[in-house]
Design a protein around this motif. Structure first.
Motif, PDB file in Angstrom:
ATOM      1  N   GLY A 139       0.827  -1.205   0.000  1.00 29.71           N
ATOM      2  CA  GLY A 139       0.000   0.000   0.000  1.00 29.71           C
ATOM      3  C   GLY A 139       0.855   1.245   0.000  1.00 29.71           C
ATOM      4  O   GLY A 139       2.083   1.186  -0.117  1.00 29.71           O
ATOM      5  N   PHE A 140       0.202   2.397   0.144  1.00 33.53           N
ATOM      6  CA  PHE A 140       0.939   3.661   0.146  1.00 33.53           C
ATOM      7  C   PHE A 140       0.358   4.551   1.239  1.00 33.53           C
ATOM      8  O   PHE A 140      -0.864   4.623   1.406  1.00 33.53           O
ATOM      9  CB  PHE A 140       0.831   4.352  -1.226  1.00 33.53           C
ATOM     10  CG  PHE A 140       1.881   5.403  -1.421  1.00 33.53           C
ATOM     11  CD1 PHE A 140       3.188   5.044  -1.714  1.00 33.53           C
ATOM     12  CD2 PHE A 140       1.574   6.748  -1.288  1.00 33.53           C
ATOM     13  CE1 PHE A 140       4.172   6.014  -1.883  1.00 33.53           C
ATOM     14  CE2 PHE A 140       2.547   7.715  -1.454  1.00 33.53           C
ATOM     15  CZ  PHE A 140       3.846   7.352  -1.753  1.00 33.53           C
ATOM     16  N   PRO A 141       1.229   5.212   1.998  1.00 37.67           N
ATOM     17  CA  PRO A 141       0.753   5.992   3.148  1.00 37.67           C
ATOM     18  C   PRO A 141      -0.136   7.164   2.745  1.00 37.67           C
ATOM     19  O   PRO A 141       0.058   7.781   1.689  1.00 37.67           O
ATOM     20  CB  PRO A 141       2.042   6.496   3.807  1.00 37.67           C
ATOM     21  CG  PRO A 141       3.077   6.427   2.738  1.00 37.67           C
ATOM     22  CD  PRO A 141       2.699   5.269   1.873  1.00 37.67           C
ATOM     23  N   GLU A 142      -1.085   7.463   3.621  1.00 34.85           N
ATOM     24  CA  GLU A 142      -2.014   8.565   3.388  1.00 34.85           C
ATOM     25  C   GLU A 142      -1.502   9.882   3.959  1.00 34.85           C
ATOM     26  O   GLU A 142      -1.968  10.947   3.578  1.00 34.85           O
ATOM     27  CB  GLU A 142      -3.381   8.241   4.015  1.00 34.85           C
ATOM     28  CG  GLU A 142      -4.096   7.053   3.385  1.00 34.85           C
ATOM     29  CD  GLU A 142      -4.555   7.355   1.972  1.00 34.85           C
ATOM     30  OE1 GLU A 142      -4.807   8.541   1.667  1.00 34.85           O
ATOM     31  OE2 GLU A 142      -4.657   6.408   1.172  1.00 34.85           O
ATOM     32  N   THR A 143      -0.553   9.813   4.886  1.00 32.97           N
ATOM     33  CA  THR A 143      -0.121  11.019   5.590  1.00 32.97           C
ATOM     34  C   THR A 143       1.247  11.486   5.120  1.00 32.97           C
ATOM     35  O   THR A 143       2.060  10.698   4.609  1.00 32.97           O
ATOM     36  CB  THR A 143      -0.054  10.755   7.105  1.00 32.97           C
ATOM     37  OG1 THR A 143       0.993   9.807   7.361  1.00 32.97           O
ATOM     38  CG2 THR A 143      -1.382  10.226   7.623  1.00 32.97           C
ATOM     39  N   THR A 144       1.517  12.753   5.341  1.00 31.90           N
ATOM     40  CA  THR A 144       2.823  13.320   5.017  1.00 31.90           C
ATOM     41  C   THR A 144       3.907  12.680   5.869  1.00 31.90           C
ATOM     42  O   THR A 144       5.011  12.400   5.384  1.00 31.90           O
ATOM     43  CB  THR A 144       2.812  14.842   5.237  1.00 31.90           C
ATOM     44  OG1 THR A 144       1.858  15.431   4.358  1.00 31.90           O
ATOM     45  CG2 THR A 144       4.182  15.447   4.965  1.00 31.90           C
ATOM     46  N   VAL A 145       3.600  12.432   7.135  1.00 29.08           N
ATOM     47  CA  VAL A 145       4.574  11.773   8.016  1.00 29.08           C
ATOM     48  C   VAL A 145       4.931  10.399   7.460  1.00 29.08           C
ATOM     49  O   VAL A 145       6.105  10.004   7.418  1.00 29.08           O
ATOM     50  CB  VAL A 145       4.024  11.664   9.457  1.00 29.08           C
ATOM     51  CG1 VAL A 145       4.907  10.725  10.288  1.00 29.08           C
ATOM     52  CG2 VAL A 145       3.951  13.032  10.103  1.00 29.08           C
ATOM     53  N   GLY A 146       3.922   9.648   7.029  1.00 27.25           N
ATOM     54  CA  GLY A 146       4.170   8.326   6.459  1.00 27.25           C
ATOM     55  C   GLY A 146       5.049   8.391   5.227  1.00 27.25           C
ATOM     56  O   GLY A 146       5.936   7.545   5.028  1.00 27.25           O
ATOM     57  N   GLY A 195      14.620   6.132   0.242  1.00 28.38           N
ATOM     58  CA  GLY A 195      15.122   7.071  -0.750  1.00 28.38           C
ATOM     59  C   GLY A 195      14.057   7.531  -1.725  1.00 28.38           C
ATOM     60  O   GLY A 195      13.049   6.852  -1.933  1.00 28.38           O
ATOM     61  N   ALA A 196      14.303   8.678  -2.326  1.00 25.70           N
ATOM     62  CA  ALA A 196      13.295   9.311  -3.175  1.00 25.70           C
ATOM     63  C   ALA A 196      12.970   8.499  -4.429  1.00 25.70           C
ATOM     64  O   ALA A 196      11.811   8.404  -4.839  1.00 25.70           O
ATOM     65  CB  ALA A 196      13.759  10.705  -3.567  1.00 25.70           C
ATOM     66  N   ALA A 197      13.988   7.889  -5.067  1.00 28.52           N
ATOM     67  CA  ALA A 197      13.749   7.205  -6.346  1.00 28.52           C
ATOM     68  C   ALA A 197      12.760   6.051  -6.174  1.00 28.52           C
ATOM     69  O   ALA A 197      11.804   5.912  -6.958  1.00 28.52           O
ATOM     70  CB  ALA A 197      15.068   6.694  -6.911  1.00 28.52           C
ATOM     71  N   GLY A 198      12.966   5.215  -5.171  1.00 30.72           N
ATOM     72  CA  GLY A 198      12.073   4.081  -4.953  1.00 30.72           C
ATOM     73  C   GLY A 198      10.685   4.500  -4.518  1.00 30.72           C
ATOM     74  O   GLY A 198       9.682   3.912  -4.947  1.00 30.72           O
ATOM     75  N   VAL A 199      10.600   5.542  -3.673  1.00 27.19           N
ATOM     76  CA  VAL A 199       9.298   5.993  -3.179  1.00 27.19           C
ATOM     77  C   VAL A 199       8.482   6.633  -4.305  1.00 27.19           C
ATOM     78  O   VAL A 199       7.262   6.446  -4.392  1.00 27.19           O
ATOM     79  CB  VAL A 199       9.469   6.964  -2.000  1.00 27.19           C
ATOM     80  CG1 VAL A 199       8.130   7.553  -1.578  1.00 27.19           C
ATOM     81  CG2 VAL A 199      10.109   6.239  -0.815  1.00 27.19           C
ATOM     82  N   VAL A 218       4.354  13.118  -2.755  1.00 24.51           N
ATOM     83  CA  VAL A 218       5.782  12.823  -2.612  1.00 24.51           C
ATOM     84  C   VAL A 218       6.617  13.978  -3.149  1.00 24.51           C
ATOM     85  O   VAL A 218       7.583  14.427  -2.515  1.00 24.51           O
ATOM     86  CB  VAL A 218       6.146  11.506  -3.343  1.00 24.51           C
ATOM     87  CG1 VAL A 218       7.662  11.322  -3.397  1.00 24.51           C
ATOM     88  CG2 VAL A 218       5.508  10.319  -2.652  1.00 24.51           C
ATOM     89  N   GLU A 219       6.239  14.476  -4.335  1.00 23.79           N
ATOM     90  CA  GLU A 219       6.974  15.589  -4.935  1.00 23.79           C
ATOM     91  C   GLU A 219       6.918  16.826  -4.039  1.00 23.79           C
ATOM     92  O   GLU A 219       7.901  17.565  -3.907  1.00 23.79           O
ATOM     93  CB  GLU A 219       6.410  15.923  -6.321  1.00 23.79           C
ATOM     94  CG  GLU A 219       6.396  14.770  -7.311  1.00 23.79           C
ATOM     95  CD  GLU A 219       7.771  14.397  -7.826  1.00 23.79           C
ATOM     96  OE1 GLU A 219       8.778  14.822  -7.223  1.00 23.79           O
ATOM     97  OE2 GLU A 219       7.842  13.656  -8.821  1.00 23.79           O
ATOM     98  N   ALA A 220       5.765  17.038  -3.405  1.00 24.70           N
ATOM     99  CA  ALA A 220       5.613  18.200  -2.518  1.00 24.70           C
ATOM    100  C   ALA A 220       6.534  18.081  -1.310  1.00 24.70           C
ATOM    101  O   ALA A 220       7.161  19.063  -0.881  1.00 24.70           O
ATOM    102  CB  ALA A 220       4.166  18.341  -2.065  1.00 24.70           C
ATOM    103  N   VAL A 221       6.638  16.890  -0.747  1.00 23.82           N
ATOM    104  CA  VAL A 221       7.527  16.684   0.405  1.00 23.82           C
ATOM    105  C   VAL A 221       8.984  16.891  -0.002  1.00 23.82           C
ATOM    106  O   VAL A 221       9.750  17.553   0.692  1.00 23.82           O
ATOM    107  CB  VAL A 221       7.332  15.273   0.998  1.00 23.82           C
ATOM    108  CG1 VAL A 221       8.419  14.974   2.041  1.00 23.82           C
ATOM    109  CG2 VAL A 221       5.960  15.151   1.640  1.00 23.82           C
ATOM    110  N   ILE A 222       9.357  16.324  -1.160  1.00 23.21           N
ATOM    111  CA  ILE A 222      10.737  16.467  -1.636  1.00 23.21           C
ATOM    112  C   ILE A 222      11.082  17.936  -1.873  1.00 23.21           C
ATOM    113  O   ILE A 222      12.191  18.390  -1.570  1.00 23.21           O
ATOM    114  CB  ILE A 222      10.942  15.643  -2.921  1.00 23.21           C
ATOM    115  CG1 ILE A 222      10.840  14.145  -2.611  1.00 23.21           C
ATOM    116  CG2 ILE A 222      12.286  15.962  -3.570  1.00 23.21           C
ATOM    117  CD1 ILE A 222      10.842  13.251  -3.833  1.00 23.21           C
ATOM    118  N   ALA A 223      10.111  18.696  -2.397  1.00 23.35           N
ATOM    119  CA  ALA A 223      10.351  20.115  -2.704  1.00 23.35           C
ATOM    120  C   ALA A 223      10.318  20.996  -1.460  1.00 23.35           C
ATOM    121  O   ALA A 223      10.800  22.132  -1.488  1.00 23.35           O
ATOM    122  CB  ALA A 223       9.315  20.610  -3.710  1.00 23.35           C
ATOM    123  N   SER A 224       9.763  20.489  -0.365  1.00 25.17           N
ATOM    124  CA  SER A 224       9.642  21.292   0.860  1.00 25.17           C
ATOM    125  C   SER A 224      10.960  21.311   1.620  1.00 25.17           C
ATOM    126  O   SER A 224      11.918  20.622   1.273  1.00 25.17           O
ATOM    127  CB  SER A 224       8.541  20.716   1.759  1.00 25.17           C
ATOM    128  OG  SER A 224       9.003  19.523   2.390  1.00 25.17           O
TER     129      SER A 224
END
Length: 396
Positions: free
Chosen positions: A292-299, A308-312, A328-334
């Motif tokens: 599955g994939f997490p629903e939250t930003t913390v997850g 790592g970013a590539a696999g996620v 995911v992109e939003a978290v990486i850019a933050s």
């Protein structure tokens, strides 16, 4: 007559050079197809009555791309063209390449050996179209059809079956029923195509405007050598992803896994000769997606921290119906911390506080776990206080 104004002047000059030397010359193949579709061709291909050695003598800058097959690459200041002598092919005993190539005196014989009608057109210097197999009519009807007998075309070169689906995916064309039936009949010949070539055609298909044609490579039996089963897969959701190969490979492999077609993602990608980074990222992403994939930003940050970013990003791509990839992109850019190198306290800071050896890494890991959940705490002062509190509480 077609207007030749959209053809680069340097390509026209190459044609003029051959004409002035007494040779026939035409634009041919994919560049004519794209030209008639109103697109700017990526490559310019010409065919001519001139022999390779005659071309070399006429142009100052040439590359001997395939002299035995009659092809010379002419390099200009701004444009490059592959120019090939009119030819006809001998038998194809290996189902990939002709045993012999014979130079021909006629354009007609050259066009007769080509794969699809939309690629079997030629245009002279004045824009006159030579179209003996109805390629223009098929373009207008958005139809992909083999030149002549489709069984013979696919038996000559099995790669044409993959190219057929790739062209359909890129152009959005329907495959002619006889051509489609021949593709299925001759699918076992895919075993004669090198994995590297299958990789290229499949990737272009998955990244095209109509990637759902990639499913026909599965159900049509073209990938039998690499898959456990050939069950139907739905790839229409691929269009919801950016045209980034790794992301589209991830969703493709995820769908194959769900359908029961694919047992080992990493082995499949290795067999198709993908690069190491793509294999690693896609395999990790598909494995993560199966939980599955997490629903939250913390997850998401916890996943990024561990994998790592590539696999996620590849894992998120497996759920195109959600906004997982965008999150995911939003978290990486933050500026929010999810990696050790983003911590406000570095290893040297902890050493100055008296921590030593493996203790430094262990404390950084604890701090990272904390700031992933409490991003506002990622300041030197707050992290030092966190360490002090842990000492007093006996949590170290």
């Amino acid at each position: 007559m077609e207007s030749m104004q959209r053809v680069p002047k340097e390509i026209l000059n190459m044609m003029d050079t051959l004409l002035q030397a007494g040779h026939r010359v035409y634009l041919v193949g994919g560049c004519v197809r794209d030209f008639l579709l109103g697109k700017t061709p990526n490559d310019w291909d010409l065919c001519t009555s001139a022999l390779p050695e005659e071309m070399v003598s006429l142009f100052p800058h040439t590359v001997l791309t395939g002299m035995k097959h009659g092809t010379v690459t002419v390099v200009g200041a701004a444009e490059t063209a592959e120019i090939t002598t009119f030819r006809k092919d001998g038998d194809y005993t290996d189902h990939r390449r002709p045993d012999t190539v014979l130079f021909s005196d006629t354009l007609e014989e050259d066009l007769a050996r080509r794969d699809f009608t939309v690629n079997a057109m030629a245009m002279d210097r004045h824009g006159k179209l030579e179209d003996p197999y109805g390629g223009r009519q098929d373009l207008q009807g958005k139809l992909l059809r083999c030149v002549g007998n489709p069984d013979r075309r696919f038996q000559e070169d099995a790669l044409r079956m993959f190219r057929c689906l790739r062209f359909a995916a890129q152009l959005g064309f329907t495959i002619h029923p006889e051509t489609f039936a021949a593709l299925h009949r001759n699918a076992p010949l895919a075993a004669f195509v090198a994995p590297e070539r299958i990789h290229v055609e499949l990737e272009k298909t998955l990244c095209a405007e109509h990637p759902e044609y990639g499913a026909q490579m599965v159900t049509g039996g073209l990938l039998t050598a690499f898959l456990a089963e050939n069950h139907s897969v739905d790839l229409t959701d691929l269009t919801k992803l950016p045209r980034e190969p790794r992301l589209r490979w991830a969703l493709f492999c995820h769908r194959l896994r769900i359908a029961g077609n694919l047992r080992d993602t990493e082995q499949f990608l290795r067999q198709l000769r993908l690069d190491r980074q793509t294999i690693s990222s896609v395999s990790a992403g598909v494995a993560l997606a199966e939980t599955g994939f997490p629903e939250t930003t913390v997850g998401i940050k916890q996943l990024l921290s561990r994998h790592g970013a590539a696999g996620v990003r590849c894992a998120a791509a497996c759920f195109p119906e959600s906004d997982g990839l965008q999150r995911v992109e939003a978290v990486i850019a933050s500026d929010e911390c999810y990696e050790l190198n983003q911590l406000a306290l570095k290893g040297g800071d902890l050493a100055a506080m008296g921590y030593r050896g493996t203790e430094i890494g262990a404390q950084q890991r604890r701090l990272l776990d904390w700031v992933i959940v409490h991003p506002e705490e990622n300041t030197p002062q707050a992290l030092r206080q966190r360490l002090e509190d842990a000492k007093h509480d006996g949590l170290e």
